[in-house]
Design a protein around this motif. Structure first.
Motif, mmCIF file in Angstrom:
data_model
loop_
_atom_site.group_PDB
_atom_site.id
_atom_site.type_symbol
_atom_site.label_atom_id
_atom_site.label_comp_id
_atom_site.label_asym_id
_atom_site.label_seq_id
_atom_site.Cartn_x
_atom_site.Cartn_y
_atom_site.Cartn_z
ATOM 1 N N THR A 2 39.887 34.855 39.797
ATOM 2 C CA THR A 2 38.644 35.366 40.044
ATOM 3 C C THR A 2 37.653 34.259 40.427
ATOM 4 O OG1 THR A 2 37.939 36.073 38.260
ATOM 5 C CG2 THR A 2 38.665 37.645 39.632
ATOM 6 N N LYS A 213 40.829 46.264 47.093
ATOM 7 C CA LYS A 213 41.691 45.212 47.790
ATOM 8 C C LYS A 213 43.090 45.534 47.803
ATOM 9 C CE LYS A 213 38.670 41.022 46.321
ATOM 10 N NZ LYS A 213 38.898 39.796 45.984
ATOM 11 N N THR A 215 47.199 44.689 48.184
ATOM 12 C CA THR A 215 47.764 43.631 47.422
ATOM 13 C C THR A 215 48.834 43.052 48.412
ATOM 14 O OG1 THR A 215 47.617 44.986 45.479
ATOM 15 C CG2 THR A 215 49.330 43.275 45.578
ATOM 16 N N SER A 231 48.421 31.728 40.095
ATOM 17 C CA SER A 231 47.147 31.715 40.231
ATOM 18 C C SER A 231 46.450 30.259 40.776
ATOM 19 C CB SER A 231 46.530 31.969 39.002
ATOM 20 O OG SER A 231 46.557 31.057 37.828
ATOM 21 N N GLN A 236 47.221 31.684 46.390
ATOM 22 C CA GLN A 236 46.269 32.460 45.636
ATOM 23 C C GLN A 236 44.776 32.376 46.435
ATOM 24 O OE1 GLN A 236 46.139 34.445 42.697
ATOM 25 N NE2 GLN A 236 44.027 34.538 43.190
ATOM 26 N N ASP A 240 43.123 35.318 48.218
ATOM 27 C CA ASP A 240 41.846 35.896 47.781
ATOM 28 C C ASP A 240 40.613 35.792 48.969
ATOM 29 O OD1 ASP A 240 40.002 36.438 45.406
ATOM 30 O OD2 ASP A 240 39.262 34.354 46.252
ATOM 31 N N ARG A 245 44.496 40.844 47.141
ATOM 32 C CA ARG A 245 44.677 40.231 45.583
ATOM 33 C C ARG A 245 46.137 39.968 45.792
ATOM 34 N NH1 ARG A 245 47.206 42.321 41.039
ATOM 35 N NH2 ARG A 245 48.268 44.073 42.302
ATOM 36 N N ASN A 246 46.240 38.804 45.267
ATOM 37 C CA ASN A 246 47.526 38.268 45.094
ATOM 38 C C ASN A 246 48.256 38.883 43.981
ATOM 39 O OD1 ASN A 246 49.871 36.587 44.526
ATOM 40 N ND2 ASN A 246 48.775 34.809 43.714
ATOM 41 N N GLU A 249 48.702 36.876 40.499
ATOM 42 C CA GLU A 249 47.449 36.195 40.001
ATOM 43 C C GLU A 249 47.337 35.940 38.584
ATOM 44 O OE1 GLU A 249 44.103 38.357 41.682
ATOM 45 O OE2 GLU A 249 44.341 40.122 40.179
#
Length: 360
Positions: A2, A213, A215, A231, A236, A240, A245-246, A249
Motif C-alpha cells: 500500500t 478492489k 483481484t 510487491s 505491483q 495497484d 489488488r495484486n 502483494e
C-alpha cells in the motif's frame, strides 16, 4: 503493498569548474578538471560515479531499452540485447529508432557479447542479464573497464542474495529515468519522461476507486510452480494504479515463484499473462483449464484473461500504459467505476501469440 509514491532517492553530484582564476596550484586545477568529467548518482543505495561524456552504453532487456530511449539515450546505445521479443511494442511506442539499435544478442548476453561491444557502461540487473553463475557482475566487468548501472527494480535486498526489490516500483522507475538521463547528459529528457509518468499515475490514483478492489493474478508461466511477481515488481505498481489488488502483494520480492495453491486461494477476478517465449498464451490457458487448482476458478471458467508484452510488465515507462489499459478493462467489465481515462498506447495493433491482447 500500500506504499504510495514518494520522492525518489536520486543523488546527483556535479563538480563545477570555476573559470577565470589562475593559480600556481597546477595539481589542484588538474583534480578539479578530472572531477568535472564525472557525474555521480545513487544506484541501489550506493553513490556510483560515471566518467563523462558517456558515449557507449550497452543496454540489456526490453524494459531497460524502453527506459533508455525515453531518457534520450538512443545515440549512446552502442549495443542492446534481449530485445527481440519486445521489438513490436517498442517500435509502437518509440518508432523507427528501434530498428536502428545494434542488437548483439537476441537473448541474454554473454560476457563476450558485452566486452566485444566496448561499452563504458552496462545497464542491466541481477536476473536481468547479470548473475554470478554466468560470470557477469559489476566486479567482473570492472576488470574490463566497464562500469555498471543496475536496474533499480532488481536491487538486491541483501548483497549476494537472490531476493530483489528495495523500493516502490514507481519510485524505481522514476529513479532510473532520471538517473539514465543524467549519466548520458540528457537530464532534462529523463526528467520529462519521469514527470509524464507521474502525471498519468496521479490521474489514475485520483480516479474513482472500486468499493471492493478486484483481484488480479499475474501469471508469467506455470508448470510445477507459477512464476509471478510480488510487491516490488512492476506488476505491483501497475495493478495497484489501475485500482485492483495484486494477488501476490504480500510476497516481498520482484519476480519469483509461487505455488498453485496461491492462485487457487486468491480466486482472482482477472488473470494477467506476460507474453514471453517458452510458453505461449494458448499453452498457459490450456494449463489453467486443466490444472486441478485452477480449472474451476471463475476467471478461468469465464476466460477473464489479459495478455501484455514482457516490456509492459517489467520496470519501464510502458508500465503506465499497461496500468491505463488495465483500468479500462476493469471498467468495461464493471470491476471499477468509470474514470474517463483513455489509454494512449493502442496495443490492439500487436499480435500476441496469435491472439488479441484481451480475451473475455
Amino acid at each position: 503493498m500500500t506504499a504510495r509514491r514518494t520522492a525518489p532517492a536520486v543523488g546527483l553530484t556535479v563538480t563545477a569548474l570555476i573559470l577565470g582564476l589562475t593559480t600556481a596550484c597546477g595539481a589542484d586545477d588538474d583534480t578539479a578538471a578530472a572531477e568535472a568529467d564525472t557525474v555521480t548518482v545513487t544506484n541501489c543505495g550506493a553513490e556510483v560515479t560515471y566518467q563523462q561524456p558517456l558515449e557507449r552504453l550497452f543496454v540489456n532487456d526490453g524494459g531497460m531499452i524502453a527506459i533508455s530511449l525515453a531518457a534520450g539515450a538512443a545515440d549512446q546505445m552502442v549495443a542492446v540485447s534481449s530485445m527481440a521479443r519486445d521489438t513490436d511494442v517498442l517500435r509502437l511506442e518509440y518508432g523507427d529508432v528501434v530498428d536502428e539499435l545494434n542488437q548483439v544478442a537476441p537473448d541474454r548476453p554473454t560476457l563476450e557479447n558485452i566486452v566485444g561491444a566496448q561499452p563504458q557502461v552496462l545497464y542491466a540487473g541481477y536476473n536481468y542479464g547479470m548473475s554470478e553463475s554466468r560470470g557477469i557482475t559489476p566486479e567482473i566487468l570492472a576488470q574490463h573497464d566497464i562500469a555498471v548501472y543496475q536496474l533499480s527494480e532488481a536491487c538486491r535486498q541483501v548483497a549476494g542474495e537472490g531476493t530483489r526489490g528495495t523500493m516502490d516500483p514507481w519510485v524505481a522507475l522514476d529513479t532510473d529515468l532520471r538517473n539514465i538521463g543524467t549519466i548520458t547528459d540528457n537530464a532534462d529528457v529523463g526528467a520529462e519522461a519521469a514527470d509524464d509518468v507521474k502525471t498519468r499515475l496521479d490521474a489514475l490514483r485520483a480516479a474513482p476507486q472500486p468499493q471492493e478492489k478486484p483481484t488480479v493474478f499475474l501469471f508469467d508461466s506455470g508448470t510445477d510452480t507459477i512464476f509471478s511477481s510480488g510487491s516490488f515488481g512492476g506488476p505491483q505498481g501497475i495493478i495497484d494504479a489501475a485500482g485492483a489488488r495484486n494477488a501476490t502483494e504480500d510476497v516481498a520480492d520482484t519476480w519469483t515463484t509461487v505455488s498453485w495453491e496461491r492462485l487457487a486461494t486468491s480466486d482472482p477476478d482477472v488473470i494477467a499473462f506476460v507474453d514471453y517465449p517458452g510458453q505461449t498464451v494458448e499453452e498457459k490457458i490450456a494449463v489453467l483449464k486443466h490444472h486441478p487448482a485452477s480449472k474451476n476458478l471463475k476467471a478461468v471458467q469465464e476466460n477473464r484473461f489479459i495478455n501484455f508484452p514482457y516490456a509492459m510488465w517489467v520496470s519501464s515507462p510502458l508500465n503506465i500504459d499497461t496500468a491505463e489499459i488495465l483500468r479500462q478493462v476493469l471498467e468495461e467489465h464493471d470491476l471499477a467505476p468509470q474514470s474517463g481515462i483513455e489509454p494512449t498506447l493502442d496495443v490492439t495493433q500487436l499480435q500476441l501469440g496469435g491472439n488479441d491482447w484481451l480475451e473475455y
